[in-house]
Structures are given as structure tokens and as C-alpha cells.
Design a protein around this motif. Structure first.
Motif, PDB file in Angstrom:
ATOM      1  N   MET A  31      33.412 -93.403  13.837  1.00 20.11           N
ATOM      2  CA  MET A  31      35.255 -93.837  13.780  1.00 20.11           C
ATOM      3  C   MET A  31      34.466 -94.761  15.063  1.00 20.11           C
ATOM      4  N   GLU A  63      37.363 -83.611  15.874  1.00 23.78           N
ATOM      5  CA  GLU A  63      36.854 -84.749  16.126  1.00 23.78           C
ATOM      6  C   GLU A  63      37.489 -85.908  15.110  1.00 23.78           C
ATOM      7  N   ASN A  64      36.248 -87.335  16.363  1.00 22.54           N
ATOM      8  CA  ASN A  64      36.735 -88.532  16.132  1.00 22.54           C
ATOM      9  C   ASN A  64      38.084 -88.875  16.933  1.00 22.54           C
ATOM     10  N   CYS A  76      41.081 -91.628  15.932  1.00 25.71           N
ATOM     11  CA  CYS A  76      40.106 -92.605  15.279  1.00 25.71           C
ATOM     12  C   CYS A  76      40.256 -92.324  13.783  1.00 25.71           C
ATOM     13  N   HIS A  92      30.846 -89.628  15.865  1.00 20.86           N
ATOM     14  CA  HIS A  92      31.211 -88.099  16.101  1.00 20.86           C
ATOM     15  C   HIS A  92      31.227 -87.924  17.627  1.00 20.86           C
ATOM     16  N   SER A  93      33.294 -88.379  17.931  1.00 22.37           N
ATOM     17  CA  SER A  93      33.501 -88.362  19.170  1.00 22.37           C
ATOM     18  C   SER A  93      34.799 -86.937  19.125  1.00 22.37           C
TER      19      SER A  93
END
Length: 583
Positions: free
Chosen positions: A1, A451-452, A481, A569-570
Motif C-alpha cells: 500500500m 498491517e498497512n 492505507c 508491508h507497513s
């Protein structure tokens, strides 16, 4: 994202209810106000630095277990001028605004003269502060803008220079328990001298509460300190304070005044006139709050760059100073969007990670102490202060951890010994994907991930009549995101970082990297708080309430170009570090 940093925000001035999942504590009553850039292009023009974007205010109000959100652009003179011209016409620190090519010679000449002796922007996109009864959006120029903290409407424009001869002012003031405010500004070539001015704004008295008089009219100068370099004052973002002392770091990261005066003519921005001198030492000034006298001892350390102070306190003849420090100024370069698009990791770009450093400044006399002897006698730290000659010490900090930024504490412990620090992990990237709860010898390890998502800096709010330093909640605004999914405010238990609740706001939140700080005003509020490295203010709402401000980390002095940051991958991870600041 991906997060599109060049996307302009959209206002939502009317309060909208958030969807709450979980149970918000009954005592959490008040409003969190965040401030940061939100408008990055006007017409066919755009800002070169992200932090130059025009101020965008967000508020999150907590009442009876519910949360409402609203947002507005700050209607500064800068905003109004840009909107009227449908182009950027007011210069910012990282973006020079040049006249429309169709304008005549006289108009262009006037524009040039205005930049030779710059009248800085009032685009106050850095923090929210409180002076007296009033709340202000602020950056680091001589202008601040009064706001209504509940409706977010813009009110009066205030010029510090009508009360003090300061051209630049820190956006991180300190507040004491009596309600007095302390701050520092730079006076450039006033009467042929460039100096730092430390000042106090006294607390509002009972008789003054209903008066509409600006608190700055009562400003008192505590002392002035000459700049080490006449035409190159040090850049600073914050300073430290204990019960009896003000701590000011004069670092070798400087503004070149002559270059700033000619920047427009040379076709460069003002930010390019800042230079780091790694061969020079850093000076640490210790000033008595009550008398305004500098401590006679001179404290030196190696070159470094500090943006955020964590806390400072006194202990057995020493002042202990905790800061987040860098070895150079590469952080500025890191935030050019062209670089962020390529790679945001520290390793590949060669940027130095921030580290949490502890300095210890002995304040007792060095008479009878041999040259070369370490004068630090505290057993819980490896920091040293070695006597070089009579009245001069060379200080070496203890590094407590690396990859830690945007520090926050329980502000009730500002100037006191603290055990807990909340902040962001920036171990692998300049953009934090983790929020951290750090520094207690006996703490356990907890984590949860999302995640994201991208977190803001954490804000600690103490529970009224809390039993311990960490008795309260931590507020984190989170950008989601994933398309179609809402961003949210996350509420964590301050003692174990377990999720208490989250409130989905059903709108896009814009990333800010900053902070503010504020104190607890026991006379007006039973629960208060804040310290975002940069801002916060407390609003006297009904009993048991608070108001915090949050702002952007780089203020007017840095930024990066609009663009998009991609990440496959955040995760957002809330983590308790097993580190110790045991005393």
C-alpha cells in the motif's frame, strides 16, 4: 500500500461521530488537537518541501465514551493570499515563491526587497501552544495564529516582535505547575547583536481570567545569551527544563544570516542556508530560572544535532538531560520526496539513526577536582563529565537505545525523575511503523500489529488521581492505507500497551510527524496532559477533561517534496522495549 504525501486534505468542519470499538474510559473527557501540513499544491504550483504545506487542523473530542472528529485549514494570511492568487505567492523555508512571469518590473522588485529582509510566513503548521487563556497554532517564525480549540476557527494574528525582539521562536515551550510558560527565541542583529532570549509568560490570575488581553503583554525576559557566532545563530527545535534550571543546547547546526538575505536573488531556498559544522563542539548552557544567571561551569560535548528533548531533572548535585540526538543533519535530506520514493531505509541511504542519549551535568564547584577526573557521581549512568581545566567540563553521553524518536512522557513528570518514555521506532525506516513504550527495568514484552498502517507519535494522558507514573492511556492516530478502510484513533493502556478501544473516523487522516507538549493545570482540570515533543495545550473543559495539541516534527525548517511512498508491508506494532532508565 502507499501513502500519497502530495495529496491535498479535505476539510470536514462539522463534527462527525466516530465508530467506537471497545470501551473508552469514562474519565477520558476532552479534545486532542493535531496540527500539520495538509495543502501541498495551489493551482499549477506546488511546494518543494512537505513541511511547507499549509496548516491543517484536526480535532478528536472524547465525551462519555464517544469520539467526534472535525478538521479545518488554518486561515492564515499565507493561506488567504495563496487562495486569492490561485498559486503559491508566499515563500516557506523550503520553497521560494517567485512572481508570476506576467507581473511588471516594479512588482518583481518589491518581491525581491521583501525577501532580502524576509517577512516570514504565518503558516503555523508545527504545533499548538497555550499562552494565558488563549491557544495558538505555531511554527518557528515570529508569527502565531490564535485559534478556537473546539471549532478550529482561525482568529487573531500575533507578532512576537511587538512584545520581544525575536525573529525565530521555539514551538516547544515548557509549562510549570503554576501555569507559567517558558520559551526561547533568537534575536537577529538587534542593536548589532545576535542573541538567544529566554522569556516567561506569567500564569493568568483570577482577576485576569475574564479579560481579553494577550498574555504576551506580560512577558518577562529571564536572560539573554550571546550567540557563539554573530551572524550564524544555532538552530534549535526545543530545550530542556527542570525545577530550577533551563537547559539550552547551542549546536553546530547554524543559520547563515547573510546567505538567507541573498537566497532569493541566488535562486535557492532558505533551508539551504543552514549548515552543519561537524568539526565544532556543542555548547550546553545551564541557566537559573529564578535569577536568569548562567551557571559558571562551561559544558562541552562533540558535534551533534538535537531536535527533541525527552526530559531533564536534578539529582544529588547533577542535572540529568535526556535527548534524542543525531550525528549529522542527514535527516533533512532524507525528507526530500525524491529520496523517499527511492528508498526510505537508513542503511541504504547512509543516514544515521537517532539515538536516545543521557547527559549528566555536575553543578557543584570543581575546585579541588583534578584535571582529567570524572565529576559524575551517579551510579545508575555511564555518562561522564571530565574536567579539562578550571570551570570547563567535557561531557560524554550514555546511549540508552537507538532508532527511537518523537519521545513523550507523562507531563506531570516534566522536570522530575521519570521511568517511562513513549515514542516511535524508526529502526529500519525514517517513516515509523511502530510505536514504543520504553524504559522500565521490570517491564514485560508486549506487541500487536496492524498491517498497512502508519502511526503518529503517542500521546500519554494520565488518569485523574492516578496511582503511578504510567497510570493512564496512550492515544495514537493511525493512517490506514487500505482503500475503503477508515483511519482511526487507537487507545492503549499506558501500563501494558493492551488495546482499550479504537475509534474509526470515516475519513482520511494526513500524516504528521510532530508533537507538542503541555502541562497539567490542576486548578482547571483534573486530567490533563501532553507532550508531543512539540505541542500541546490544555483547555479548561468540564472536570476530568484535557486538551492536547499535536504537530509536525520539522516545523518550518525542513520538509520534503510532494510524492508517493510505496510499501508492500507497513505494519504498526506497539512494543514495550526491555530497556532501563532505572534511577
Amino acid at each position: 500500500m502507499s501513502v500519497d504525501f502530495s495529496k491535498n486534505a479535505t476539510e470536514r468542519p462539522e463534527p462527525c461521530n466516530a465508530e467506537v470499538v471497545g470501551s473508552i474510559p469514562d474519565w477520558l473527557q476532552g479534545t486532542l488537537v493535531r496540527n500539520g501540513p495538509g495543502l501541498f499544491s495551489v493551482g499549477e504550483t506546488s511546494y518543494d518541501h512537505w513541511c511547507d504545506g499549509m496548516s491543517f487542523l484536526n480535532s478528536f473530542s472524547f465525551k462519555n465514551g464517544k469520539v467526534t472528529h472535525r478538521s479545518r485549514f488554518l486561515r492564515s494570511d499565507t493561506y488567504n493570499s495563496n487562495m486569492a492568487a490561485n498559486r503559491i505567492v508566499v515563500s516557506e523555508m523550503g520553497t521560494m515563491a517567485y512572481p508570476d512571469p506576467s507581473k511588471n518590473f516594479i512588482f518583481k522588485a518589491i518581491t525581491f526587497l521583501n525577501h532580502t529582509v524576509p517577512d516570514f510566513t504565518d503558516n503555523a503548521a508545527s504545533n499548538i501552544i497555550k499562552y494565558g487563556n488563549d491557544y495558538y497554532a505555531t511554527s518557528e517564525t515570529n508569527y502565531i495564529r490564535k485559534i478556537d480549540p473546539f471549532t478550529l476557527e482561525t482568529q487573531d494574528k500575533v507578532d512576537y516582535m511587538k512584545f520581544l525582539p525575536v525573529n525565530l521562536v521555539s514551538s516547544h515551550p515548557h509549562y510549570d505547575r503554576e501555569g507559567n510558560v517558558y520559551n526561547v527565541g533568537t534575536s537577529i542583529a538587534e542593536k548589532g547583536k545576535t542573541k538567544y532570549i529566554f522569556f516567561q509568560i506569567p500564569a493568568v490570575t483570577e482577576k485576569e481570567k475574564d479579560k481579553n488581553t494577550p498574555a504576551l503583554k506580560k512577558v518577562k525576559v529571564i536572560c539573554t545569551v550571546p550567540c557563539h557566532s554573530l551572524l550564524s545563530p544555532s538552530y534549535y527545535h526545543s530545550f530542556g527544563m527542570t525545577e530550577n534550571y533551563i537547559i539550552f543546547i547551542e549546536q553546530p547546526f547554524k543559520l547563515d544570516i547573510l546567505k538567507m538575505a541573498t537566497a532569493y536573488m541566488r535562486g535557492v531556498n532558505w533551508a539551504s542556508c543552514m549548515k552543519f559544522f561537524p568539526e565544532e563542539n556543542t555548547l550546553i548552557h545551564l541557566i537559573e530560572k529564578k535569577t536568569g544567571k548562567k551557571v559558571e561551569m562551561k559544558y562541552h560535548t562533540g558535534s551533534l544535532v538535537v531536535y527533541h528533548h525527552v526530559n531533564a531533572f536534578e539529582d544529588d548535585g547533577h542535572v540529568v538531560l535526556d535527548v534524542i540526538a543525531y550525528n549529522d543533519t542527514s535527516l533533512y535530506e532524507m525528507f526530500y520526496m525524491s529520496r523517499l520514493k527511492k528508498d526510505i531505509s537508513f542503511q541504504s541511504n547512509g543516514y544515521t539513526k537517532p539515538n536516545y542519549r543521557r547527559f549528566v551535568l555536575p553543578i557543584r564547584s570543581d575546585k579541588g577536582i583534578a584535571v582529567g577526573e570524572n565529576m559524575v557521581k551517579l551510579r545508575y549512568t555511564t555518562a561522564t563529565a571530565v574536567k579539562q581545566k578550571e570551570g570547563k567540563l567535557t561531557c560524554q553521553a550514555e546511549v540508552l537505545c537507538e532508532g527511537f524518536e518523537l519521545p513523550r512522557i507523562n507531563y506531570d513528570f516534566n522536570g522530575k525523575k521519570h521511568q517511562f518514555v513513549y515514542g516511535n521506532i524508526v529502526e529500519e525506516s525514517v517513516l515509523s511503523t511502530q510505536v514504543t513504550f520504553a524504559f522500565h527495568l521490570l517491564c514485560d514484552f508486549f506487541s500487536l500489529s496492524e498491517e498497512n498502517c502508519w502511526p503518529s507519535e503517542p500521546v500519554f494522558v494520565p488518569r485523574p488521581n492516578g496511582e503511578s507514573e504510567d497510570d493512564g492511556v496512550v492515544l495514537v492516530s493511525v493512517i490506514n492505507c487500505i482503500p475503503g478502510q477508515s483511519s482511526f484513533i487507537l487507545i492503549l493502556d499506558g501500563r501494558n500497551f493492551k488495546e482499550v478501544a479504537r475509534a474509526y473516523v470515516n475519513t482520511e487522516l494526513h500524516r504528521d510527524i510532530k508533537q507538542t507538549e503541555g502541562p497539567r493545570n490542576a486548578r482547571n482540570i483534573s486530567s490533563l496532559t501532553f507532550k508531543f515533543g512539540i505541542f500541546t495545550a490544555l483547555v479548561p473543559t468540564p472536570a476530568g477533561s484535557f486538551l492536547c495539541g499535536a504537530s509536525i516534527f520539522f516545523s518550518c525548517m525542513s520538509g520534503f517534496s510532494p510524492g508517493t511512498i510505496a510499501s508492500t508491508h507497513s505494519p504498526i506494532t506497539f512494543l514495550l522495549l526491555l530497556l532501563s532508565v532505572d534511577h
